[in-house]
Design a protein around this motif. Structure first.
Motif, short mmCIF file in Angstrom:
data_model
loop_
_atom_site.label_atom_id
_atom_site.label_comp_id
_atom_site.label_asym_id
_atom_site.label_seq_id
_atom_site.Cartn_x
_atom_site.Cartn_y
_atom_site.Cartn_z
N MET A 70 -15.65 -17.76 0.97
CA MET A 70 -16.68 -16.85 1.45
C MET A 70 -16.06 -15.63 2.10
N LYS A 71 -14.97 -15.84 2.84
CA LYS A 71 -14.27 -14.73 3.48
C LYS A 71 -13.70 -13.78 2.41
N ARG A 72 -13.14 -14.36 1.36
CA ARG A 72 -12.57 -13.56 0.27
C ARG A 72 -13.66 -12.73 -0.41
N LYS A 76 -14.01 -8.62 -0.68
CA LYS A 76 -14.15 -7.92 -1.96
C LYS A 76 -15.32 -6.94 -1.91
N GLN A 77 -16.38 -7.33 -1.21
CA GLN A 77 -17.56 -6.47 -1.12
C GLN A 77 -17.40 -5.35 -0.08
N GLY A 78 -16.37 -5.44 0.70
CA GLY A 78 -16.11 -4.40 1.70
C GLY A 78 -16.68 -4.70 3.06
N VAL A 79 -17.27 -5.86 3.25
CA VAL A 79 -17.81 -6.24 4.55
C VAL A 79 -16.75 -7.04 5.27
N SER A 80 -16.41 -6.61 6.46
CA SER A 80 -15.39 -7.36 7.20
C SER A 80 -16.00 -8.61 7.80
#
Length: 84
Positions: A70-72, A76-80
């Motif tokens: 989920m973190k990865r 990828k989507q640009g949300v930290s």
């Protein structure tokens, strides 16, 4: 030496006893039919159980995604990820 001329036209004694009447089914054919019938029954039964299971059983639950995955995806989507 007179017998040599007559011997050419005589059939061997083993062929004289052959009966051309039907004696029933060949045992190999019987075994083949039984094994083939069992195989067909097995395959049809498996297919019937598969079709029944597709209708009767609930769909499989998906495994929850791991935190690492989920973190990865968030990265990828640009949300930290929170806490970073």
């Amino acid at each position: 030496m007179d017998n040599e001329g007559d011997f050419e036209y005589q059939s061997p004694p083993s062929f004289d006893r052959v009966v051309t009447e039907a004696r029933g089914f060949n045992p190999g054919l019987i075994v083949l039919l039984i094994v083939g019938g069992l195989l067909i029954t097995f395959l049809v039964g498996n297919y019937a159980m598969y079709m029944y299971a597709q209708k009767a059983l609930p769909p499989k639950k998906k495994k929850p995604a791991s935190k690492k995955k989920m973190k990865r995806e968030r990265l990828k989507q640009g949300v930290s990820a929170p806490g970073e």
